[in-house]
Motif scaffolding. Structure first.
Motif, PDB file in Angstrom:
ATOM      1  N   LEU A 105     -17.585   4.148  -7.317  1.00 37.41           N
ATOM      2  CA  LEU A 105     -17.157   4.921  -8.483  1.00 37.41           C
ATOM      3  C   LEU A 105     -18.169   4.806  -9.621  1.00 37.41           C
ATOM      4  CD1 LEU A 105     -13.340   4.063  -8.488  1.00 37.41           C
ATOM      5  CD2 LEU A 105     -14.364   6.298  -8.022  1.00 37.41           C
ATOM      6  N   CYS A 106     -18.714   3.612  -9.796  1.00 42.21           N
ATOM      7  CA  CYS A 106     -19.723   3.412 -10.836  1.00 42.21           C
ATOM      8  C   CYS A 106     -20.981   4.220 -10.521  1.00 42.21           C
ATOM      9  CB  CYS A 106     -20.051   1.928 -10.961  1.00 42.21           C
ATOM     10  SG  CYS A 106     -21.206   1.540 -12.299  1.00 42.21           S
ATOM     11  N   ASN A 107     -21.412   4.182  -9.265  1.00 44.75           N
ATOM     12  CA  ASN A 107     -22.600   4.947  -8.865  1.00 44.75           C
ATOM     13  C   ASN A 107     -22.378   6.446  -9.045  1.00 44.75           C
ATOM     14  OD1 ASN A 107     -23.800   2.548  -8.164  1.00 44.75           O
ATOM     15  ND2 ASN A 107     -23.451   2.775  -5.965  1.00 44.75           N
ATOM     16  N   MET A 127      -3.221   0.048  -9.940  1.00 52.85           N
ATOM     17  CA  MET A 127      -4.643   0.327  -9.741  1.00 52.85           C
ATOM     18  C   MET A 127      -4.888   1.593  -8.937  1.00 52.85           C
ATOM     19  SD  MET A 127      -7.222  -2.810  -9.395  1.00 52.85           S
ATOM     20  CE  MET A 127      -6.768  -3.166  -7.711  1.00 52.85           C
ATOM     21  N   LEU A 128      -4.135   1.784  -7.859  1.00 56.06           N
ATOM     22  CA  LEU A 128      -4.358   2.959  -7.028  1.00 56.06           C
ATOM     23  C   LEU A 128      -4.073   4.233  -7.810  1.00 56.06           C
ATOM     24  CD1 LEU A 128      -5.200   3.818  -4.212  1.00 56.06           C
ATOM     25  CD2 LEU A 128      -2.791   3.801  -3.534  1.00 56.06           C
ATOM     26  N   ASN A 129      -3.034   4.194  -8.620  1.00 56.73           N
ATOM     27  CA  ASN A 129      -2.707   5.330  -9.476  1.00 56.73           C
ATOM     28  C   ASN A 129      -3.851   5.611 -10.449  1.00 56.73           C
ATOM     29  OD1 ASN A 129      -1.510   6.843 -11.765  1.00 56.73           O
ATOM     30  ND2 ASN A 129       0.374   6.599 -10.615  1.00 56.73           N
ATOM     31  N   ASN A 130      -4.360   4.553 -11.068  1.00 53.49           N
ATOM     32  CA  ASN A 130      -5.464   4.689 -12.018  1.00 53.49           C
ATOM     33  C   ASN A 130      -6.724   5.231 -11.351  1.00 53.49           C
ATOM     34  OD1 ASN A 130      -7.931   2.526 -13.203  1.00 53.49           O
ATOM     35  ND2 ASN A 130      -7.120   4.162 -14.476  1.00 53.49           N
ATOM     36  N   ILE A 131      -7.034   4.725 -10.167  1.00 55.70           N
ATOM     37  CA  ILE A 131      -8.237   5.158  -9.455  1.00 55.70           C
ATOM     38  C   ILE A 131      -8.123   6.623  -9.036  1.00 55.70           C
ATOM     39  CG2 ILE A 131      -9.572   4.851  -7.336  1.00 55.70           C
ATOM     40  CD1 ILE A 131      -8.917   1.844  -7.541  1.00 55.70           C
ATOM     41  N   PHE A 132      -6.968   7.005  -8.514  1.00 57.08           N
ATOM     42  CA  PHE A 132      -6.784   8.369  -8.017  1.00 57.08           C
ATOM     43  C   PHE A 132      -6.912   9.393  -9.143  1.00 57.08           C
ATOM     44  CE2 PHE A 132      -4.048  12.009  -6.990  1.00 57.08           C
ATOM     45  CZ  PHE A 132      -4.582  12.392  -5.769  1.00 57.08           C
ATOM     46  N   TYR A 133      -6.127   9.201 -10.192  1.00 59.58           N
ATOM     47  CA  TYR A 133      -6.152  10.177 -11.282  1.00 59.58           C
ATOM     48  C   TYR A 133      -7.386  10.009 -12.167  1.00 59.58           C
ATOM     49  CZ  TYR A 133      -1.525  11.682  -9.943  1.00 59.58           C
ATOM     50  OH  TYR A 133      -0.466  12.201  -9.236  1.00 59.58           O
ATOM     51  N   GLY A 134      -7.935   8.796 -12.212  1.00 59.28           N
ATOM     52  CA  GLY A 134      -9.181   8.599 -12.937  1.00 59.28           C
ATOM     53  C   GLY A 134     -10.330   9.346 -12.280  1.00 59.28           C
ATOM     54  N   TYR A 135     -10.339   9.342 -10.953  1.00 56.98           N
ATOM     55  CA  TYR A 135     -11.365  10.073 -10.210  1.00 56.98           C
ATOM     56  C   TYR A 135     -11.268  11.576 -10.491  1.00 56.98           C
ATOM     57  CZ  TYR A 135     -13.904  11.983  -6.185  1.00 56.98           C
ATOM     58  OH  TYR A 135     -14.768  12.684  -5.382  1.00 56.98           O
ATOM     59  N   ILE A 136     -10.039  12.084 -10.480  1.00 60.07           N
ATOM     60  CA  ILE A 136      -9.841  13.506 -10.781  1.00 60.07           C
ATOM     61  C   ILE A 136     -10.275  13.816 -12.214  1.00 60.07           C
ATOM     62  CG2 ILE A 136      -8.099  15.313 -11.076  1.00 60.07           C
ATOM     63  CD1 ILE A 136      -6.534  14.050  -8.795  1.00 60.07           C
ATOM     64  N   LEU A 137      -9.906  12.942 -13.148  1.00 62.29           N
ATOM     65  CA  LEU A 137     -10.280  13.147 -14.548  1.00 62.29           C
ATOM     66  C   LEU A 137     -11.795  13.145 -14.713  1.00 62.29           C
ATOM     67  CD1 LEU A 137      -9.581  13.378 -17.551  1.00 62.29           C
ATOM     68  CD2 LEU A 137      -9.401  10.878 -17.620  1.00 62.29           C
ATOM     69  N   MET A 138     -12.474  12.259 -14.016  1.00 62.46           N
ATOM     70  CA  MET A 138     -13.929  12.191 -14.108  1.00 62.46           C
ATOM     71  C   MET A 138     -14.564  13.496 -13.635  1.00 62.46           C
ATOM     72  SD  MET A 138     -16.504   9.318 -12.514  1.00 62.46           S
ATOM     73  CE  MET A 138     -16.012   9.662 -10.809  1.00 62.46           C
ATOM     74  N   LEU A 169       0.831  -1.210   0.000  1.00 62.24           N
ATOM     75  CA  LEU A 169       0.000   0.000   0.000  1.00 62.24           C
ATOM     76  C   LEU A 169       0.862   1.256   0.000  1.00 62.24           C
ATOM     77  CD1 LEU A 169      -2.751   1.377   0.185  1.00 62.24           C
ATOM     78  CD2 LEU A 169      -2.638   1.117   2.679  1.00 62.24           C
ATOM     79  N   ILE A 170       1.931   1.252   0.788  1.00 62.84           N
ATOM     80  CA  ILE A 170       2.822   2.420   0.847  1.00 62.84           C
ATOM     81  C   ILE A 170       3.489   2.650  -0.509  1.00 62.84           C
ATOM     82  CG2 ILE A 170       4.943   3.317   1.875  1.00 62.84           C
ATOM     83  CD1 ILE A 170       4.137   1.895   4.473  1.00 62.84           C
ATOM     84  N   ASN A 171       3.968   1.573  -1.122  1.00 62.53           N
ATOM     85  CA  ASN A 171       4.578   1.701  -2.449  1.00 62.53           C
ATOM     86  C   ASN A 171       3.575   2.238  -3.464  1.00 62.53           C
ATOM     87  OD1 ASN A 171       7.052   0.741  -1.582  1.00 62.53           O
ATOM     88  ND2 ASN A 171       6.619  -1.380  -2.154  1.00 62.53           N
ATOM     89  N   SER A 172       2.325   1.808  -3.336  1.00 60.18           N
ATOM     90  CA  SER A 172       1.284   2.270  -4.257  1.00 60.18           C
ATOM     91  C   SER A 172       1.023   3.761  -4.085  1.00 60.18           C
ATOM     92  CB  SER A 172      -0.008   1.479  -4.021  1.00 60.18           C
ATOM     93  OG  SER A 172       0.211   0.093  -4.193  1.00 60.18           O
ATOM     94  N   CYS A 173       1.087   4.229  -2.855  1.00 61.23           N
ATOM     95  CA  CYS A 173       0.902   5.665  -2.608  1.00 61.23           C
ATOM     96  C   CYS A 173       2.049   6.474  -3.211  1.00 61.23           C
ATOM     97  CB  CYS A 173       0.802   5.931  -1.107  1.00 61.23           C
ATOM     98  SG  CYS A 173      -0.693   5.272  -0.333  1.00 61.23           S
ATOM     99  N   TYR A 174       3.255   5.906  -3.188  1.00 61.66           N
ATOM    100  CA  TYR A 174       4.387   6.580  -3.817  1.00 61.66           C
ATOM    101  C   TYR A 174       4.142   6.775  -5.315  1.00 61.66           C
ATOM    102  CZ  TYR A 174       7.239   5.772   0.376  1.00 61.66           C
ATOM    103  OH  TYR A 174       7.742   5.778   1.654  1.00 61.66           O
ATOM    104  N   MET A 175       3.486   5.797  -5.930  1.00 60.07           N
ATOM    105  CA  MET A 175       3.277   5.846  -7.376  1.00 60.07           C
ATOM    106  C   MET A 175       2.344   6.977  -7.793  1.00 60.07           C
ATOM    107  SD  MET A 175       5.247   3.549  -8.524  1.00 60.07           S
ATOM    108  CE  MET A 175       6.313   3.964  -7.129  1.00 60.07           C
ATOM    109  N   ILE A 176       1.573   7.500  -6.857  1.00 64.06           N
ATOM    110  CA  ILE A 176       0.653   8.595  -7.172  1.00 64.06           C
ATOM    111  C   ILE A 176       1.414   9.896  -7.429  1.00 64.06           C
ATOM    112  CG2 ILE A 176      -1.218  10.019  -6.235  1.00 64.06           C
ATOM    113  CD1 ILE A 176      -2.227   7.593  -4.750  1.00 64.06           C
ATOM    114  N   ILE A 177       2.579  10.022  -6.814  1.00 63.19           N
ATOM    115  CA  ILE A 177       3.359  11.252  -6.945  1.00 63.19           C
ATOM    116  C   ILE A 177       3.871  11.385  -8.379  1.00 63.19           C
ATOM    117  CG2 ILE A 177       5.360  12.534  -6.102  1.00 63.19           C
ATOM    118  CD1 ILE A 177       5.189  10.875  -3.535  1.00 63.19           C
TER     119      ILE A 177
END
Length: 265
Positions: free
Chosen positions: A193-195, A228-239, A121-129
């Motif tokens: 996210l779908c809702n 996935m976490l990267n995709n969800i985070f920036y996908g949410y912003i894009l939406m 999880l920590i590594n995944s959070c790093y990928m968001i940067i």
């Protein structure tokens, strides 16, 4: 055609399935007749095709177009028939289902290596940067593949991409408890996210089919958490950005039905 350059089977298969769904209402009989032959053809050529793309492009550093041309030549050369058969057998017996890979993790964790706890999880959070703010940011693919190599699921010299999936990441983090918690959160988040997509864009057709499936396609089958976490985070912003732009350009109209907010194109 860009899907053929990715080196992944899923992107090609998904595009074929989507084309089939889009054409089905207009060509029902044709799609029904061609479905099985198309699936058979994909299963026959994709294992070898994607392996060559990865070897030529990922490892040897050749251009995507050169790698694709080499893959075509290999498939069309009759001398490679046995190679194609061997690749197909390897794919159908080992890679078509990820059960065999998961059992390898069961044998190595925690018997040989401890659970990862919050490390994944920590590594995944790093990928968001964004890399622009962190030039020495680790490569996501290499970071995700480290636990694959560590457990002996794949060798470093191998061109395969055998990254872990949600169930595996959950197990590696905290065993059976990790699987339960991980998959529960995964399902709740995907549904939320779908809702939200349907709420922002006025219903199933635009919100779910177009927006949600376009932006959050990785949630269809899952991926390693770093991706996935990267995709969800920036996908949410894009939406949210898409919704804001459509509202500002008055492409979206608001309707109030049963005291709930809906929007539609």
């Amino acid at each position: 055609m860009n899907a053929t350059l990715s080196g992944f089977k899923e992107s090609i298969i998904i595009n074929v399935i989507l084309l089939g769904f889009l054409a089905f209402p207009y060509y029902k009989k044709t799609i029904l007749v061609l479905f099985i032959p198309c699936i058979y053809l994909l299963l026959y050529i994709l294992p070898t095709f994607t392996t060559i793309i990865r070897a030529q492009s990922w490892i040897q550093g050749k251009s995507n177009e050169t790698a694709r041309e080499q893959a075509y030549q290999t498939l069309l050369n009759e001398e490679n028939d046995q190679k194609i058969i061997d690749n197909n057998w390897e794919f159908l017996t080992n890679r078509f289902s990820e059960t065999s890979m998961f059992t390898t993790y069961l044998k190595t964790v925690p018997q040989q290596y401890p659970y990862y706890a919050l490390d994944i999880l920590i590594n995944s959070c790093y990928m968001i940067i964004p890399r622009i703010f962190w030039e020495e940011k680790p490569d996501t693919e290499r970071l995700a593949m480290e636990r694959v190599y560590r457990s002996g699921v794949a060798q470093r010299s191998s061109p395969v991409s055998a990254k872990t999936r949600p169930v595996t990441d959950g197990y590696l983090s905290a065993g059976v408890t990790g699987v339960f918690v991980y998959m529960l959160i995964y399902g709740m988040l995907a549904q939320a996210l779908c809702n939200l997509s349907e709420k922002l864009f006025g219903g199933y057709q635009l919100g779910c089919i177009v927006i949600f499936n376009s932006i959050f396609q990785q949630l269809w089958r899952g991926n390693t958490l770093e991706f996935m976490l990267n995709n969800i985070f920036y996908g949410y912003i894009l939406m949210l950005v898409i919704h804001f732009v459509l509202k500002q350009t008055k492409s979206l109209q608001r309707l109030y039905e049963n005291h709930t907010h809906h929007s539609f194109l």
